[in-house]
Design an enzyme around this catalytic site. Sequence first.
Site, PDB file in Angstrom:
ATOM      1  N   HIS A   1       0.763  -1.126   0.025  1.00 38.18           N
ATOM      2  CA  HIS A   1       0.033  -0.102  -0.028  1.00 38.18           C
ATOM      3  C   HIS A   1       0.873   1.352   0.013  1.00 38.18           C
ATOM      4  O   HIS A   1       1.936   1.021   0.624  1.00 38.18           O
ATOM      5  CB  HIS A   1      -0.795   0.004   1.299  1.00 38.18           C
TER       6      HIS A   1
ATOM      7  N   CYS B   1      -2.210   3.140   9.126  1.00 41.91           N
ATOM      8  CA  CYS B   1      -3.112   2.043   8.686  1.00 41.91           C
ATOM      9  C   CYS B   1      -4.402   1.889   9.558  1.00 41.91           C
ATOM     10  O   CYS B   1      -5.501   1.861   9.283  1.00 41.91           O
ATOM     11  CB  CYS B   1      -2.630   0.632   8.743  1.00 41.91           C
TER      12      CYS B   1
HETATM   13  N1  ARG Z   1      -3.949  -7.163   6.613  1.00 37.80           N
HETATM   14  C1  ARG Z   1      -4.247  -5.911   6.008  1.00 37.80           C
HETATM   15  C2  ARG Z   1      -4.078  -6.012   4.488  1.00 37.80           C
HETATM   16  O1  ARG Z   1      -3.299  -6.531   4.029  1.00 37.80           O
HETATM   17  C3  ARG Z   1      -3.248  -4.809   6.369  1.00 37.80           C
HETATM   18  C4  ARG Z   1      -3.661  -3.506   5.834  1.00 37.80           C
HETATM   19  C5  ARG Z   1      -2.919  -2.382   6.308  1.00 37.80           C
HETATM   20  N2  ARG Z   1      -3.583  -1.107   5.694  1.00 37.80           N
HETATM   21  C6  ARG Z   1      -2.940  -0.185   5.164  1.00 37.80           C
HETATM   22  N3  ARG Z   1      -3.295   0.964   5.189  1.00 37.80           N
HETATM   23  N4  ARG Z   1      -1.542  -0.285   4.889  1.00 37.80           N
HETATM   24  O2  ARG Z   1      -4.785  -5.630   3.808  1.00 37.80           O
END
Ligand code: ARG
Length: 273
Positions: free
Chosen positions: A166, A260
């Site tokens: 991300h 996050c």
């Molecule tokens: N386990 C989640 C996923 O893989 C973690 C999300 C983390 N969120 C972020 N905004 N980076 O989607």
Amino acid sequence: MPSSARFLMCPPEYYGIEYEINPWMDRRQPADQQQANAQWQALHQLLLDTGASIALAEPQKGLPDLVFSANAALVYQQRAILSHFLHEQRQAEQPYWECCLTDLGFEVDPAPTGMSFEGAGDALFCGKTLFAGYRIRSDALGHQTIAADLGIPLIPLELIDDYYYHLDTCFCPLNANQAIYFPPAFDPYGRQVLSQTIDDLIAVDAEEAGRFACNAVVVGKTVITNSGCPQLHEALAGRGYEPQETDLSEFVKAGGSAKCLTLRLDGEEAADW
Ligand code: ARG
């Protein structure tokens, strides 16, 4: 002192490592529920201490990643563009986020048809421009459609490292001219574009990037990260910021950290709208 900052968070009641959708997640390394709770509470308190107000989403059994509210939507003024998650495991979160954001008074629009889009996890304002990470979780065309619809400038950035899946894991705008980033998460062209568009880029090294240094929450001059990012904190202090750390190890197991776990409802600090 109250500030105008408003966040959305979701308590980690049903948080856990129940599937593996990024390289950080390993079901053999479960999260400690008690510790996760304490870490989340500590982050929540640090944010309250900045004077911010925090709306809470209702945790849902069977949705362990609902705690990562950054992925609910992209917020722009009174609008919220809802995420459409790439992975089936997270798609079930969508109706909850839709209800929650509607209840908060947002005009909620779906993600562009047929596109994956993971909200503020992949779309961050720096000034008036939306910087948007694509390829691993969100589709480039979806970002284009959203930007055209909102009438805002867009800079697409290809993400090339699965550990930094991300945009908010490798890039954090501090204000319209300043951002934290982890250069190897971008291709040479992406790095070039970032240096052409943002005056002061603070690069973090691989060790601190791996502790989610870039996944920072910014409220005024306060910048909150996971613990163990001393070099970034020094760089921030040198620029007049007040860095704060809090242990978020249980959330790193899911591939997430401070940023996050939050969604800014009144526009990220660096957003100019
Ligand atoms: N386990 C989640 C996923 O893989 C973690 C999300 C983390 N969120 C972020 N905004 N980076 O989607």
